[in-house]
Design a protein around this motif. Sequence first.
Motif, PDB file in Angstrom:
ATOM      1  N   LEU A  19     -46.217 -59.574   0.115  1.00  0.00           N
ATOM      2  CA  LEU A  19     -46.269 -60.602   1.230  1.00  0.00           C
ATOM      3  C   LEU A  19     -45.601 -61.758   1.143  1.00  0.00           C
ATOM      4  O   LEU A  19     -45.655 -62.366  -0.244  1.00  0.00           O
ATOM      5  CB  LEU A  19     -47.962 -61.058   1.499  1.00  0.00           C
ATOM      6  N   THR A  21     -45.232 -64.760   3.504  1.00  0.00           N
ATOM      7  CA  THR A  21     -45.629 -65.921   4.264  1.00  0.00           C
ATOM      8  C   THR A  21     -47.362 -65.865   4.540  1.00  0.00           C
ATOM      9  O   THR A  21     -47.897 -64.862   4.448  1.00  0.00           O
ATOM     10  CB  THR A  21     -44.962 -66.116   5.753  1.00  0.00           C
ATOM     11  N   GLU A  23     -48.429 -66.217   7.423  1.00  0.00           N
ATOM     12  CA  GLU A  23     -48.597 -65.381   8.459  1.00  0.00           C
ATOM     13  C   GLU A  23     -48.684 -63.892   8.115  1.00  0.00           C
ATOM     14  O   GLU A  23     -49.399 -63.133   8.645  1.00  0.00           O
ATOM     15  CB  GLU A  23     -47.323 -65.499   9.552  1.00  0.00           C
ATOM     16  N   GLU A  24     -47.934 -63.430   7.327  1.00  0.00           N
ATOM     17  CA  GLU A  24     -47.943 -61.997   6.606  1.00  0.00           C
ATOM     18  C   GLU A  24     -49.257 -61.691   6.138  1.00  0.00           C
ATOM     19  O   GLU A  24     -49.979 -60.824   6.282  1.00  0.00           O
ATOM     20  CB  GLU A  24     -46.803 -61.903   5.733  1.00  0.00           C
ATOM     21  N   CYS A  25     -49.859 -62.901   5.519  1.00  0.00           N
ATOM     22  CA  CYS A  25     -51.088 -62.489   4.917  1.00  0.00           C
ATOM     23  C   CYS A  25     -52.109 -62.474   5.755  1.00  0.00           C
ATOM     24  O   CYS A  25     -53.002 -61.558   5.664  1.00  0.00           O
ATOM     25  CB  CYS A  25     -51.358 -63.807   3.765  1.00  0.00           C
ATOM     26  N   TYR A  26     -52.080 -63.165   7.134  1.00  0.00           N
ATOM     27  CA  TYR A  26     -53.186 -63.114   8.094  1.00  0.00           C
ATOM     28  C   TYR A  26     -53.036 -61.602   8.563  1.00  0.00           C
ATOM     29  O   TYR A  26     -53.898 -61.175   8.882  1.00  0.00           O
ATOM     30  CB  TYR A  26     -52.814 -64.121   8.911  1.00  0.00           C
ATOM     31  N   ARG A  27     -51.769 -61.284   8.827  1.00  0.00           N
ATOM     32  CA  ARG A  27     -51.666 -60.070   9.528  1.00  0.00           C
ATOM     33  C   ARG A  27     -52.292 -58.822   8.520  1.00  0.00           C
ATOM     34  O   ARG A  27     -52.996 -57.664   9.047  1.00  0.00           O
ATOM     35  CB  ARG A  27     -50.268 -59.720   9.740  1.00  0.00           C
ATOM     36  N   PHE A  28     -51.943 -58.987   7.397  1.00  0.00           N
ATOM     37  CA  PHE A  28     -52.214 -57.770   6.503  1.00  0.00           C
ATOM     38  C   PHE A  28     -53.767 -57.826   6.332  1.00  0.00           C
ATOM     39  O   PHE A  28     -54.545 -56.829   6.504  1.00  0.00           O
ATOM     40  CB  PHE A  28     -51.723 -58.087   4.818  1.00  0.00           C
ATOM     41  N   GLU A  30     -56.175 -59.190   8.063  1.00  0.00           N
ATOM     42  CA  GLU A  30     -56.959 -58.741   9.081  1.00  0.00           C
ATOM     43  C   GLU A  30     -57.166 -57.377   9.287  1.00  0.00           C
ATOM     44  O   GLU A  30     -58.151 -56.686   9.860  1.00  0.00           O
ATOM     45  CB  GLU A  30     -56.148 -59.491  10.491  1.00  0.00           C
ATOM     46  N   ASP A  31     -56.199 -56.686   8.945  1.00  0.00           N
ATOM     47  CA  ASP A  31     -56.099 -55.221   9.093  1.00  0.00           C
ATOM     48  C   ASP A  31     -56.878 -54.607   7.898  1.00  0.00           C
ATOM     49  O   ASP A  31     -57.457 -53.640   8.008  1.00  0.00           O
ATOM     50  CB  ASP A  31     -54.622 -54.596   8.920  1.00  0.00           C
TER      51      ASP A  31
END
Length: 99
Positions: A19, A21, A23-28, A30-31
Amino acid sequence: MDVLRQKEVERLFQAILTLQTVEECYRFFEDACTIKEIQEIAQRFDVASQLWTGKSYQEVNQKTGASTATICRVKKCLMYGSSGYQLVLKRMAEEEEHG
């Protein structure tokens, strides 16, 4: 902790290291996690950060709402754990110093 040292856990950590950024951390995350799990991890990290800077249990409790049991557990990790919190907190402090 040897119990954690499993192929699947290592693969998860390798994935996290890809990861790039926030934002990428949020996306990962959250999943991968429930909102409550993310909030609990964030709260423990906040507790660690405040304890590391010398705040009292009462100050940490008032600021984070964390239970005394959580604060005590995090304090134990800071004092006797694997030094993971210290590693990250020191690196973050160095980044803040250098801009």
